[in-house]
Design a protein around this motif. Sequence first.
Motif, mmCIF file in Angstrom:
data_model
loop_
_atom_site.group_PDB
_atom_site.id
_atom_site.type_symbol
_atom_site.label_atom_id
_atom_site.label_comp_id
_atom_site.label_asym_id
_atom_site.label_seq_id
_atom_site.Cartn_x
_atom_site.Cartn_y
_atom_site.Cartn_z
ATOM 1 N N LEU A 107 38.067 49.152 40.089
ATOM 2 C CA LEU A 107 38.071 50.028 41.260
ATOM 3 C C LEU A 107 36.707 50.675 41.461
ATOM 4 C CD1 LEU A 107 41.546 51.784 40.864
ATOM 5 C CD2 LEU A 107 40.935 49.979 42.480
ATOM 6 N N TYR A 108 36.069 51.043 40.355
ATOM 7 C CA TYR A 108 34.733 51.636 40.460
ATOM 8 C C TYR A 108 33.732 50.623 41.003
ATOM 9 C CZ TYR A 108 30.057 52.836 38.884
ATOM 10 O OH TYR A 108 28.707 53.049 38.819
ATOM 11 N N LEU A 109 33.795 49.372 40.517
ATOM 12 C CA LEU A 109 32.872 48.344 40.991
ATOM 13 C C LEU A 109 33.068 48.085 42.486
ATOM 14 C CD1 LEU A 109 33.024 45.769 38.037
ATOM 15 C CD2 LEU A 109 31.219 47.430 38.535
ATOM 16 N N ILE A 110 34.328 48.086 42.924
ATOM 17 C CA ILE A 110 34.609 47.851 44.340
ATOM 18 C C ILE A 110 34.164 49.041 45.182
ATOM 19 C CG2 ILE A 110 36.448 47.500 46.026
ATOM 20 C CD1 ILE A 110 37.976 45.959 43.892
ATOM 21 N N ALA A 111 34.466 50.248 44.711
ATOM 22 C CA ALA A 111 34.145 51.445 45.493
ATOM 23 C C ALA A 111 32.641 51.680 45.573
ATOM 24 C CB ALA A 111 34.828 52.661 44.882
ATOM 25 N N SER A 112 31.913 51.313 44.519
ATOM 26 C CA SER A 112 30.474 51.567 44.500
ATOM 27 C C SER A 112 29.667 50.442 45.109
ATOM 28 C CB SER A 112 29.999 51.798 43.060
ATOM 29 O OG SER A 112 30.263 50.657 42.252
ATOM 30 N N ALA A 113 30.279 49.275 45.337
ATOM 31 C CA ALA A 113 29.551 48.137 45.901
ATOM 32 C C ALA A 113 29.423 48.293 47.410
ATOM 33 C CB ALA A 113 30.266 46.835 45.573
ATOM 34 N N LYS A 114 28.269 47.956 47.912
ATOM 35 C CA LYS A 114 28.046 48.024 49.356
ATOM 36 C C LYS A 114 28.606 46.787 50.069
ATOM 37 C CE LYS A 114 23.877 50.859 48.941
ATOM 38 N NZ LYS A 114 22.422 50.974 49.245
ATOM 39 N N THR A 115 28.801 45.728 49.324
ATOM 40 C CA THR A 115 29.379 44.497 49.870
ATOM 41 C C THR A 115 30.516 44.054 48.962
ATOM 42 O OG1 THR A 115 27.785 43.129 48.655
ATOM 43 C CG2 THR A 115 27.202 43.784 50.911
ATOM 44 N N ALA A 116 31.309 43.106 49.434
ATOM 45 C CA ALA A 116 32.407 42.582 48.635
ATOM 46 C C ALA A 116 31.868 41.854 47.409
ATOM 47 C CB ALA A 116 33.262 41.631 49.486
ATOM 48 N N LEU A 117 32.682 41.856 46.343
ATOM 49 C CA LEU A 117 32.273 41.191 45.125
ATOM 50 C C LEU A 117 32.150 39.687 45.368
ATOM 51 C CD1 LEU A 117 34.524 42.995 42.473
ATOM 52 C CD2 LEU A 117 32.171 43.517 43.129
ATOM 53 N N THR A 118 31.063 39.098 44.850
ATOM 54 C CA THR A 118 30.850 37.666 45.011
ATOM 55 C C THR A 118 31.770 36.891 44.075
ATOM 56 O OG1 THR A 118 29.102 37.599 43.342
ATOM 57 C CG2 THR A 118 28.456 38.127 45.612
ATOM 58 N N ARG A 119 31.805 35.589 44.257
ATOM 59 C CA ARG A 119 32.649 34.746 43.423
ATOM 60 C C ARG A 119 32.198 34.794 41.962
ATOM 61 N NH1 ARG A 119 36.256 30.801 44.656
ATOM 62 N NH2 ARG A 119 36.673 29.231 43.036
ATOM 63 N N ILE A 120 30.888 34.847 41.754
ATOM 64 C CA ILE A 120 30.366 34.927 40.385
ATOM 65 C C ILE A 120 30.752 36.256 39.748
ATOM 66 C CG2 ILE A 120 28.260 34.986 38.995
ATOM 67 C CD1 ILE A 120 26.986 33.078 40.945
ATOM 68 N N GLU A 121 30.649 37.339 40.505
ATOM 69 C CA GLU A 121 31.017 38.652 39.977
ATOM 70 C C GLU A 121 32.509 38.709 39.652
ATOM 71 O OE1 GLU A 121 27.741 41.534 42.199
ATOM 72 O OE2 GLU A 121 29.627 41.016 43.200
ATOM 73 N N ARG A 122 33.324 38.103 40.485
ATOM 74 C CA ARG A 122 34.758 38.080 40.198
ATOM 75 C C ARG A 122 35.061 37.239 38.968
ATOM 76 N NH1 ARG A 122 37.981 36.568 45.512
ATOM 77 N NH2 ARG A 122 36.316 35.003 45.650
ATOM 78 N N ARG A 123 34.311 36.146 38.788
ATOM 79 C CA ARG A 123 34.517 35.313 37.601
ATOM 80 C C ARG A 123 34.110 36.064 36.340
ATOM 81 N NH1 ARG A 123 32.108 29.502 38.263
ATOM 82 N NH2 ARG A 123 33.697 29.615 39.908
ATOM 83 N N ARG A 124 33.018 36.804 36.416
ATOM 84 C CA ARG A 124 32.602 37.612 35.270
ATOM 85 C C ARG A 124 33.643 38.684 34.966
ATOM 86 N NH1 ARG A 124 26.251 38.603 36.994
ATOM 87 N NH2 ARG A 124 25.488 36.485 36.496
ATOM 88 N N ALA A 125 34.194 39.281 36.028
ATOM 89 C CA ALA A 125 35.236 40.289 35.828
ATOM 90 C C ALA A 125 36.469 39.676 35.172
ATOM 91 C CB ALA A 125 35.603 40.930 37.157
ATOM 92 N N LEU A 126 36.796 38.435 35.559
ATOM 93 C CA LEU A 126 37.939 37.743 34.962
ATOM 94 C C LEU A 126 37.711 37.516 33.474
ATOM 95 C CD1 LEU A 126 40.603 36.187 35.072
ATOM 96 C CD2 LEU A 126 39.309 34.167 35.829
ATOM 97 N N ILE A 127 36.520 37.075 33.106
ATOM 98 C CA ILE A 127 36.207 36.844 31.694
ATOM 99 C C ILE A 127 36.273 38.152 30.914
ATOM 100 C CG2 ILE A 127 34.414 36.088 30.083
ATOM 101 C CD1 ILE A 127 33.466 34.135 32.230
ATOM 102 N N PHE A 128 35.683 39.205 31.481
ATOM 103 C CA PHE A 128 35.693 40.508 30.819
ATOM 104 C C PHE A 128 37.113 41.016 30.641
ATOM 105 C CE2 PHE A 128 35.737 45.135 31.013
ATOM 106 C CZ PHE A 128 34.828 45.475 30.032
#
Length: 325
Positions: free
Chosen positions: A96-117
Amino acid sequence: MFPPTDPLYPYFSILSFFSFLLPLIPLTWHLQAWNSASCFYMAWTSIMGLINFVNSIVWAGNVLDVAPVWCDISTRISLAGTYALPLGSMCIVRRLYLIASAKTALTRIERRRALIFDTIVCLIVPLVLSALRYIVQGRRYIIYQEIGCIDYTYRSAAALILINLPPIASGLVSAYYDVRCLTALFRHYQELKDSFDSANADEEFTSDRFIPIVLFTVLEMISVTPIAISALAFNFSMGLQPWISWEHVHASFAIIPVSPSDVWRSSPLRASSLEMRRWVTSGCGVVIFLFFGTTKEARKHYSVAFFRLRCLLGRDVPTSTSNER
């Protein structure tokens, strides 16, 4: 066999069943949206609700060792769940913090990294900690009337490190992300509020997105760490046993202790600890559904599913077909 002595029986069983069922409802579209932290949390709460439901039914009026295989499996899963729930809530707030603080939507790579984490933190770490718990597991399990079979711990300094420190650490990290998330949310909300031309759009954002997230972060911040600290205080109050040797800790591993409800309820500290543990774990499933299964997006999914079900049962037909006739 004894008659159920729990004054709230069967209300806890009903709560546990809903805790098992309700998180499964929004799980499908959260999987499609790559909300891995929410999915892990929903899965763990559902599993914990199922275990609590079965235990509350099977051991409602007895302390017999009637399901040893179930107890061996369920206690290990419950152990992992006690770690996974605070870690899962931490990952939700972090996302939620990453989404709220991002100026744009999370990219596919960022979502994949979030999935791994999220997979490492919400699945692998709880399983590893659950396996390490064998170090201080003095018995296979213990059976409490009305509660069922739960893990048995040899209380020592090593037990405090393995049992109490991980939830406290995850709670402190969550509190950090809670504050950052709330700050980013209020800043982001103000930007959205300034950009909206319509008052209806502003109201929709406030009621359906902003308020549930704020309430979830606040609830998470004021509950996770205090509960973990209270568990630590309980273990200290019950006294620590000396660590003599591995053989001493596991000398009576095969013996299954039992505790009738009038015995464990006679100790206010133990009764409070056991009751808090089972009510909190079962309540998490209902709470996560209230926050993520009742939003406007969720209601749209319910409408679509209900319409498809009516079509499948022949109760409704597509509008185009009706117009052609």
